[in-house]
Design an enzyme around this catalytic site. Structure first.
Site, short mmCIF file in Angstrom:
data_model
loop_
_atom_site.label_atom_id
_atom_site.label_comp_id
_atom_site.label_asym_id
_atom_site.label_seq_id
_atom_site.Cartn_x
_atom_site.Cartn_y
_atom_site.Cartn_z
CE LYS A 107 -2.88 3.07 0.50
NZ LYS A 107 -4.02 3.54 -0.23
CB CYS A 121 -3.26 9.29 0.34
SG CYS A 121 -4.64 9.27 0.63
N1 SAJ Z 1 -1.02 15.06 -8.86
C1 SAJ Z 1 -0.11 15.91 -9.90
N2 SAJ Z 1 0.19 15.38 -11.16
C2 SAJ Z 1 -0.25 14.04 -11.37
C3 SAJ Z 1 -1.26 13.76 -10.71
C4 SAJ Z 1 -1.50 14.14 -9.18
O1 SAJ Z 1 0.42 16.91 -9.52
O2 SAJ Z 1 -0.13 13.76 -12.68
C5 SAJ Z 1 -1.35 15.78 -7.54
C6 SAJ Z 1 -2.88 16.07 -7.46
O3 SAJ Z 1 -3.22 17.28 -7.89
C7 SAJ Z 1 -2.91 15.98 -5.91
C8 SAJ Z 1 -2.06 14.79 -5.67
O4 SAJ Z 1 -0.83 14.66 -6.67
O5 SAJ Z 1 -2.81 17.21 -5.25
C9 SAJ Z 1 -2.50 13.55 -5.28
O6 SAJ Z 1 -3.59 13.26 -6.02
P1 SAJ Z 1 -3.87 11.79 -6.77
O7 SAJ Z 1 -5.08 11.87 -7.50
O8 SAJ Z 1 -2.67 11.31 -7.13
O9 SAJ Z 1 -4.12 10.91 -5.60
P2 SAJ Z 1 -4.97 10.78 -4.18
O10 SAJ Z 1 -3.95 11.45 -3.11
O11 SAJ Z 1 -6.25 11.50 -4.27
O12 SAJ Z 1 -5.10 9.26 -4.00
C10 SAJ Z 1 -4.22 8.32 -3.79
C11 SAJ Z 1 -4.30 7.20 -4.89
N3 SAJ Z 1 -2.97 6.29 -4.72
C12 SAJ Z 1 -2.44 6.17 -6.13
O13 SAJ Z 1 -3.01 6.30 -7.31
C13 SAJ Z 1 -1.39 5.46 -6.19
C14 SAJ Z 1 -5.44 6.44 -4.36
O14 SAJ Z 1 -5.49 5.27 -5.23
C15 SAJ Z 1 -5.48 6.08 -3.08
O15 SAJ Z 1 -6.36 4.87 -2.41
C16 SAJ Z 1 -5.34 7.12 -2.05
O16 SAJ Z 1 -3.85 8.15 -2.63
C17 SAJ Z 1 -5.02 6.68 -0.73
O17 SAJ Z 1 -6.07 6.64 0.01
O18 SAJ Z 1 -3.92 6.21 -0.29
#
Ligand code: SAJ
Length: 406
Positions: free
Chosen positions: A201, A255
Site C-alpha cells: 500500500k 495519502c
Molecule cells: N498530482 C499531480 N500530477 C499528477 C497526478 C496528481 O500533481 O499527474 C497531484 C494532485 O493534484 C494531488 C496529488 O497529486 O495534489 C495526489 O492526487 P492523486 O489524484 O494522485 O491521488 P490521491 O491522493 O487523491 O489518492 C491516492 C491514490 N493512490 C495512487 O494512485 C497510487 C489512491 O488510489 C489511494 O487510494 C489514495 O491515494 C489513498 O487513500 O492512499
C-alpha cells in the site's frame, strides 16, 4: 453483520457499498455530530455518485451510531495521522478502535484494518494490544489488513472496479475476507500476508509521488530555458514504455504526500530517491510563488490584493483540503509578500482563509492576476469569464496561448 468503524472519506463509501450489496451494516463513529447527520440522511462530504449510493444503502437499512456493535466482522477505517517531527505513524486512533472492538466482539471475529498504516504497524501496535488482554490471535480473533485504494473524485467506480489486497495470517481467513469484499468488488482480490499488504500500500503511493516529482522537476528544468514541459511530456509519452505524469502546484491530500514519509522514517539510509521526490513535490508551492512574482514584475503590479487564487482543495472536484498546495502557497505568501490575496473555491462552502470569496464573479471583479491551483470542472466550464485576466495556469487547463504556466 459488519460494523464499520470510522465514517470518513473511506469508511463511509465502503459501508454504503456493503449495505447496497445487501449485507447488514452498522457504521460507528465517535463524532456524534457526524453520526446524527448521517442518521438524518445528510452526507458529510461531496463525491460523485455518493448520494445515490447513500439512498440505496438507507433503503437496505444501514444504521449509524456512536457505539461499537457485538458482531463477528469489523472494518476499521479511522484516521492514521503521521507525526511530522519523527516521520512516524500516529497509531492512537487505530489502537483505540481495536480496544473498543475487543471490548465487544464475538469469539472468532475478523477485525479488518483498512486505514493506511506504516509497514509493520500491525506487529508493532495492534498485536500487542490484543495479546495483553490474553486474547489469542488466530483463535479468539483474526487480524486482517485490507488497505483501501480508492481515489477521491472516482471513489464509487473504483470501489467496484479496483483490484484489492487482503493481508491475513492464514489463507483461510484471507479467503473469507475475499468473499466478503467480492460482494461489491468485481476486480481481482489478491491474498497475501499482513506485512506485504502494509508495504505494498505504501509503495503504491510512494511510486506515484516519485513519478509526479519527476514531472515537477522537468517543469522546473523547462522553465529555465523557456521550453513547454507539457509538449515535451506529451511527446515523450508517445514512447510505448514511457508514461510521465503531469506537473502541478504540489502534491496534496492525506495519502501521497504522507505515506512516503513512513519509508523515509523507517529506512533513513536507504530512501534517497523517495526523500528527494518528497522535497521536489514540497517545493512546488514555492515555485508557484516565484512564477507569481515573475508576472507581477513583468506587468509592474505591486498590489498583492490584485492576485486571486482559484482552488483550495488538494485536487479537482473534491472538497478535501488536507495538505493542500494552496494552503502552503498562502502560508508562503503571508511570509514573503504581505497579505491580502483573494481566494475562491466553489467546493469550499465555509470560510477557512482570509479574503475568501463565496461568489466567483465577485472574486473575478477584484483581481488582475488569476492563479489556477485546482482544475475543478467549474473553472473548465467558465473559461470565457476568465479571459482578459493575467492567468497563471498551474494545471495546464486553459488552452489559450497567452497564459503563464509553471
Ligand atoms: N498530482 C499531480 N500530477 C499528477 C497526478 C496528481 O500533481 O499527474 C497531484 C494532485 O493534484 C494531488 C496529488 O497529486 O495534489 C495526489 O492526487 P492523486 O489524484 O494522485 O491521488 P490521491 O491522493 O487523491 O489518492 C491516492 C491514490 N493512490 C495512487 O494512485 C497510487 C489512491 O488510489 C489511494 O487510494 C489514495 O491515494 C489513498 O487513500 O492512499
Amino acid at each position: 453483520m459488519i460494523n464499520i468503524i470510522g465514517l470518513g472519506y473511506i469508511g463511509l463509501p465502503t459501508a454504503l457499498m456493503f449495505a447496497k450489496s445487501g449485507i447488514e451494516v452498522v457504521g460507528t463513529d465517535n463524532n456524534d455530530e457526524l453520526v446524527d447527520s448521517l442518521a438524518e440522511g445528510r452526507l458529510t462530504f461531496e463525491e460523485d455518485g455518493l448520494e445515490d449510493l447513500f439512498s440505496c444503502a438507507a433503503e437496505n437499512g444501514i444504521k449509524f451510531t456512536s457505539s461499537y456493535q457485538k458482531t463477528d466482522t469489523y472494518i476499521i477505517a479511522v484516521p492514521t495521522p503521521y507525526i511530522k517531527e519523527n516521520k512516524k505513524l500516529d497509531p492512537q486512533y487505530v489502537i483505540s478502535a481495536i480496544n473498543s472492538v475487543l471490548d465487544v466482539c464475538e469469539k472468532g471475529s475478523i477485525i479488518i484494518i483498512e486505514s493506511t498504516i506504516s509497514p509493520g504497524s500491525i506487529d508493532k501496535y495492534v498485536r500487542p494490544e490484543v495479546i495483553k488482554r490474553g486474547v489469542v490471535i488466530g483463535k479468539d480473533i483474526h487480524l486482517v489488513h485490507a488497505p483501501e485504494r480508492i481515489i477521491p473524485g472516482n471513489m464509487i467506480y473504483e470501489l467496484e472496479n479496483n483490484s484489492r489486497t487482503i493481508g491475513a495470517d492464514s489463507f483461510e481467513v484471507g479467503n473469507k475476507v475475499k468473499d466478503l469484499y467480492s460482494s461489491f468488488c468485481q476486480a481481482e482480490i489478491v491474498i497475501t500476508d499482513i506485512r506485504s499488504a502494509e508495504m505494498s500500500k505504501v509503495v503504491e503511493n510512494t511510486y506515484r509521488d516519485i513519478n509526479i516529482a519527476f514531472a515537477n522537476e522537468l517543469a522546473k528544468i523547462c522553465r529555465t530555458d523557456d521550453m513547454d514541459v507539457y509538449e515535451i511530456i506529451n511527446t515523450a509519452n508517445k514512447h510505448p514504455r514511457v508514461n510521465i505524469l503531469q506537473p502541478g502546484p504540489g502534491v496534496g491530500g492525506h495519502c501521497i504526500s504522507v505515506d512516503p514519509w513512513f519509508l523515509v522514517g523507517d529506512y533513513p539510509d536507504l530512501t534517497n530517491l523517495i526523500l528527494a521526490a518528497r522535497k521536489i513535490n514540497d517545493s512546488m508551492p514555492g515555485h508557484v510563488l516565484g512564477r507569481i512574482r515573475d508576472i507581477m514584475r513583468e506587468h509592474k503590479i505591486t498590489d498583492i490584493s490584485k492576485i486571486g487564487i482559484y482552488g483550495l482543495s488538494y485536487k479537482e472536484n473534491v472538497d478535501d483540503i488536507r495538505e493542500s498546495p494552496t494552503l502552503q502557497l498562502l502560508e508562503r505568501m503571508d511570509e514573503h509578500l504581505a497579505f491580502g490575496v483573494k481566494v475562491f473555491d466553489p467546493f469550499i462552502k465555509e470560510r477557512i482563509v482570509d479574503h475568501q470569496f463565496m461568489n466567483f464573479e465577485d472574486f473575478l471583479n477584484e483581481i488582475e492576476i488569476l492563479v489556477i491551483m485546482t482544475a475543478h470542472d467549474h473553472i473548465k466550464n467558465n473559461m470565457e469569464q476568465i479571459k482578459g485576466k493575467l492567468i497563471l495556469d498551474t494545471k495546464n487547463i486553459c488552452g489559450f496561448n497567452d497564459v503563464y504556466k509553471l
